[in-house]
Scaffold this motif. Structure first.
Motif, short mmCIF file in Angstrom:
data_model
loop_
_atom_site.label_atom_id
_atom_site.label_comp_id
_atom_site.label_asym_id
_atom_site.label_seq_id
_atom_site.Cartn_x
_atom_site.Cartn_y
_atom_site.Cartn_z
N UNK A 27 0.83 -1.21 0.00
CA UNK A 27 0.00 0.00 0.00
C UNK A 27 0.87 1.26 0.00
N UNK A 28 1.96 1.22 0.74
CA UNK A 28 2.87 2.36 0.79
C UNK A 28 3.53 2.60 -0.56
N UNK A 29 3.99 1.53 -1.19
CA UNK A 29 4.61 1.65 -2.51
C UNK A 29 3.59 2.18 -3.52
N UNK A 30 2.38 1.70 -3.46
CA UNK A 30 1.33 2.17 -4.36
C UNK A 30 1.04 3.65 -4.13
N UNK A 31 0.95 4.06 -2.88
CA UNK A 31 0.68 5.45 -2.54
C UNK A 31 1.79 6.37 -3.03
N UNK A 32 3.04 5.98 -2.82
CA UNK A 32 4.18 6.79 -3.26
C UNK A 32 4.20 6.87 -4.79
N UNK A 33 3.91 5.77 -5.47
CA UNK A 33 3.91 5.77 -6.93
C UNK A 33 2.84 6.71 -7.48
N UNK A 34 1.64 6.62 -6.94
CA UNK A 34 0.54 7.48 -7.41
C UNK A 34 0.85 8.94 -7.10
N UNK A 35 1.40 9.20 -5.93
CA UNK A 35 1.74 10.58 -5.56
C UNK A 35 2.81 11.14 -6.48
N UNK A 36 3.82 10.35 -6.80
CA UNK A 36 4.89 10.79 -7.69
C UNK A 36 4.35 11.08 -9.09
N UNK A 37 3.49 10.21 -9.58
CA UNK A 37 2.89 10.42 -10.90
C UNK A 37 2.05 11.70 -10.92
N UNK A 38 1.29 11.93 -9.87
CA UNK A 38 0.45 13.12 -9.79
C UNK A 38 1.31 14.38 -9.73
#
Length: 55
Positions: A27-38
């Motif tokens: 979940x943390x990796x997913x959150x960081x990935x989505x935040x970086x893309x945004x």
């Protein structure tokens, strides 16, 4: 209503999983990935807007 359904499903899924640390890591990796893309999309949009305005 939708938030409660999501929370209920998440609670059920977590209770059935044996290794919660892997889920938290995922979940943390997913959150960081989505935040970086945004963030990257925001920078591109801002740069494009400034170029259009002529700033």
């Amino acid at each position: 209503m939708g938030l409660f359904v999501v929370l209920a499903v998440a609670t059920y899924a977590i209770s059935k999983l044996a290794n919660i640390y892997e889920v938290v890591l995922g979940a943390t990796v997913l959150f960081v990935s989505v935040s970086s893309f945004t963030l990257a999309a925001s920078f591109r949009r801002r740069r494009r807007d400034h170029r259009i305005v002529g700033d």
